[in-house]
Design a protein around this motif. Structure first.
Motif, short mmCIF file in Angstrom:
data_model
loop_
_atom_site.label_atom_id
_atom_site.label_comp_id
_atom_site.label_asym_id
_atom_site.label_seq_id
_atom_site.Cartn_x
_atom_site.Cartn_y
_atom_site.Cartn_z
N ASP A 1 9.85 -0.79 -5.06
CA ASP A 1 10.48 0.50 -4.19
C ASP A 1 11.24 1.08 -5.25
OD1 ASP A 1 12.41 -0.96 -4.65
OD2 ASP A 1 13.26 -0.83 -2.72
N GLU A 2 10.99 1.11 -6.53
CA GLU A 2 11.73 1.88 -7.54
C GLU A 2 10.98 1.93 -8.89
OE1 GLU A 2 15.54 0.23 -8.75
OE2 GLU A 2 14.74 -1.72 -8.26
N ALA A 3 11.35 3.26 -9.73
CA ALA A 3 10.46 3.41 -10.84
C ALA A 3 11.36 4.36 -11.64
CB ALA A 3 9.08 4.02 -10.57
N ILE B 1 4.77 10.31 -7.53
CA ILE B 1 5.58 10.46 -8.57
C ILE B 1 4.84 10.59 -9.70
CG2 ILE B 1 7.72 9.28 -9.91
CD1 ILE B 1 8.28 7.80 -7.19
N GLU B 2 3.87 9.76 -10.10
CA GLU B 2 3.08 9.91 -11.37
C GLU B 2 2.48 11.05 -11.55
OE1 GLU B 2 0.48 6.58 -13.90
OE2 GLU B 2 0.26 6.67 -11.74
N ASP C 1 0.88 -1.24 -0.10
CA ASP C 1 -0.08 -0.10 -0.08
C ASP C 1 0.77 1.19 0.00
OD1 ASP C 1 -2.75 1.23 0.32
OD2 ASP C 1 -1.76 2.19 2.08
N MET C 2 1.89 1.32 0.86
CA MET C 2 2.88 2.34 0.82
C MET C 2 3.53 2.79 -0.46
SD MET C 2 2.55 3.89 3.76
CE MET C 2 3.80 5.08 3.61
N SER C 3 3.89 1.49 -1.08
CA SER C 3 4.41 1.53 -2.28
C SER C 3 3.49 2.09 -3.25
CB SER C 3 4.90 0.10 -3.01
OG SER C 3 5.09 0.57 -4.50
N GLN C 4 2.29 1.98 -3.34
CA GLN C 4 1.39 2.37 -4.19
C GLN C 4 1.15 3.86 -4.03
OE1 GLN C 4 -2.68 0.79 -4.15
NE2 GLN C 4 -3.21 1.42 -6.16
N ARG C 5 1.22 4.45 -2.82
CA ARG C 5 0.97 5.79 -2.32
C ARG C 5 2.19 6.56 -3.03
NH1 ARG C 5 -2.23 6.69 2.53
NH2 ARG C 5 -3.48 4.67 2.80
N VAL D 1 7.42 13.40 -2.14
CA VAL D 1 7.20 12.01 -1.75
C VAL D 1 7.33 12.00 -0.45
CG1 VAL D 1 7.94 9.69 -1.67
CG2 VAL D 1 7.77 10.79 -3.92
N LEU D 2 8.24 12.57 0.11
CA LEU D 2 8.58 12.62 1.74
C LEU D 2 7.83 13.24 2.43
CD1 LEU D 2 10.77 11.76 3.93
CD2 LEU D 2 11.76 14.11 3.72
N ARG D 3 7.11 14.22 2.16
CA ARG D 3 6.19 15.03 2.59
C ARG D 3 4.73 14.34 2.55
NH1 ARG D 3 5.88 20.50 0.20
NH2 ARG D 3 4.39 19.55 -1.12
N SER D 4 4.44 13.80 1.60
CA SER D 4 3.16 12.87 1.31
C SER D 4 3.12 11.57 1.74
CB SER D 4 2.87 13.04 -0.18
OG SER D 4 2.66 14.26 -0.69
N THR D 5 4.15 10.85 1.99
CA THR D 5 4.24 9.41 2.44
C THR D 5 5.12 9.20 3.60
OG1 THR D 5 5.96 8.71 1.00
CG2 THR D 5 3.48 8.76 -0.06
N GLY D 6 6.15 10.01 4.03
CA GLY D 6 7.04 9.83 4.92
C GLY D 6 8.29 9.12 4.42
#
Length: 427
Positions: free
Chosen positions: A106-108, A93-94, A84-88, A131-136
């Motif tokens: 864990d990579e794209a 990023i998308e 779930d965290m990966s999807q977030r 990404v850091l702000r939105s997901t940690g």
């Protein structure tokens, strides 16, 4: 009109499994973390501050004292949370890049072609911040003219994070060549341990050496893959972005049991459970299956236990994605391979001969999957998609099996279960 310069970025999460655990445990922000494999067997992930003390793959039972000595916290693998965290992360990023290829959990890779000059590195830093702000989750960003070079740039972004700030752009030839000379050839994408030994014997020891090697000689002596790798290291794009991942040719579901199983009944439940999970993956990619392979085995490392492993391939009456039909075949296969007197540790269900609808070319008299089956499976997936995995399941699949793998140190499923949501109390 000339086409824009190709620019790739690799965005890779830092110590992803450990980072996921830290998101919901801010008290562990400065505490080393390791994550364990199925049945809490061995270490499969480490935070950066745990790496100096713990090697990847070390058995948990052997390092308990070492973990305690260095204040390292261990977690059982929580794949629902990590998925779930990966999807977030990928969703964030998308929203920031023109095109994205999700390469792993864990990579794209992102295609940044057409973005002007210094704006590319600024975008890389924006991705990292957002990404850091939105997901940690902290990420590193490597930017280059080829996918292979972007992998190396990402490696540098993590290795020298204080100097780079987590973003490295090596589109400039001088910066690229300086990095290639500083990186061991073993760090190049696709070069494994055995290949490293072969390359070292040819005096190819750095990424720079591989880039300078004759591409046709590499192709003749090794493969076209190594040839393309060398060309990509020189800045010649050979690999394109995959906008849509191709359907898998095989789908496997297997798990170690939480304890040794001596009777067929609990193994039958496990096989039914694995078949149901494999069918979910099958329908998710829109494929049909014509064969199922079922296998079971005992533990292979205990000298005091007798060893046994056997599998069988079961033909299905027609190409299908129906959980009921595939589970029936899998359980029938288990009846053929099971033997009394052994302590079984693992079962596996493998879906074979997968094709998309319309790709099977049987004769006009062949049996095909009934339309009713498709309707039932559609309803099953819709209910589980809305109310959570396992809400509706086959009767042979238990909700809380006694044979399930051990995960005694597992964190809560903070984002995937309503009864385990993160609770914040205001003082």
């Amino acid at each position: 009109m000339t086409s824009p310069e190709q620019i790739f970025a690799l965005i890779d999460c830092n110590s992803f499994y450990a980072s996921c655990e830290r998101v919901f445990r801010p008290d562990l922000a400065r505490t080393p973390i390791v994550v364990l494999s199925n049945n809490d067997g061995c270490v499969i992930a480490r935070s950066a501050d745990a790496k100096p003390f713990i090697k990847m793959g070390e058995p948990y039972f052997q390092i308990k004292d070492k973990l305690q000595e260095h204040g390292i916290v261990a977690f059982s693998s929580n794949y629902a949370l990590y998925g779930d965290m990966s999807q977030r992360v990928m969703t964030v990023i998308e929203s920031l890049v023109p095109a994205l290829e999700v390469y792993s959990i864990d990579e794209a890779f992102a295609d940044l072609s057409g973005i002007a000059g210094a704006s590319v590195e600024m975008l890389g830093r924006e991705i990292r911040t957002r990404v850091l702000r939105s997901t940690g989750i902290p990420v590193g960003v490597g930017i280059a003219g080829t996918k292979t070079l972007s992998k190396l740039a990402n490696h540098a972004a993590k290795r020298w994070i204080r100097q780079s700030g987590g973003v490295v752009d090596i589109r400039d030839p001088d910066r690229r060549d300086k990095l290639l000379k500083a990186i061991d050839v073993s760090e190049v994408w696709g070069v494994g341990r055995r290949m490293t030994a072969h390359l070292n014997s040819m005096n190819i020891r750095t990424a720079w050496d591989l880039a300078q090697a004759d591409a046709w000689t590499l192709r003749k002596q090794f493969s076209v893959v190594i040839e393309k790798t060398a060309r990509e290291l020189r800045g010649v794009p050979c690999l394109e972005l995959e906008h849509v991942a191709p359907p898998k040719q095989e789908i496997c579901c297997s798990r170690m049991f939480g304890n040794r199983l001596h009777h067929i009944e609990p193994i039958r439940e496990a096989v039914a459970t694995y078949a149901a999970r494999a069918c979910e993956k099958l329908r998710a990619q829109g494929s049909l299956c014509k064969k199922v392979r079922v296998s079971i085995r005992t533990g292979m490392f205990n000298p005091d236990e007798p060893k046994f492993a056997l599998g069988v391939i079961c033909e299905l009456p027609y190409p299908t994605d129906d959980t009921r039909q595939i589970t029936k075949a899998a359980v029938a296969g288990l009846e053929q391979v099971f033997r009394e007197g052994y302590a079984f540790s693992k079962a596996e269900v493998l879906l074979l001969d997968l094709r998309q609808r319309g790709e099977f070319t049987d004769d006009m008299f062949s049996i095909t999957q009934p339309a009713e089956s498709e309707k039932v499976m559609h309803v099953l997936d819709a209910i589980n998609g809305k109310w959570g995995k396992g809400t509706m399941r086959p009767g042979g699949v238990p909700a809380t099996p006694a044979w399930a793998m051990r995960r005694e140190l597992m964190s809560l499923s903070y984002t995937t279960r309503l009864d385990q949501l993160w609770t914040v109390y205001a003082k």
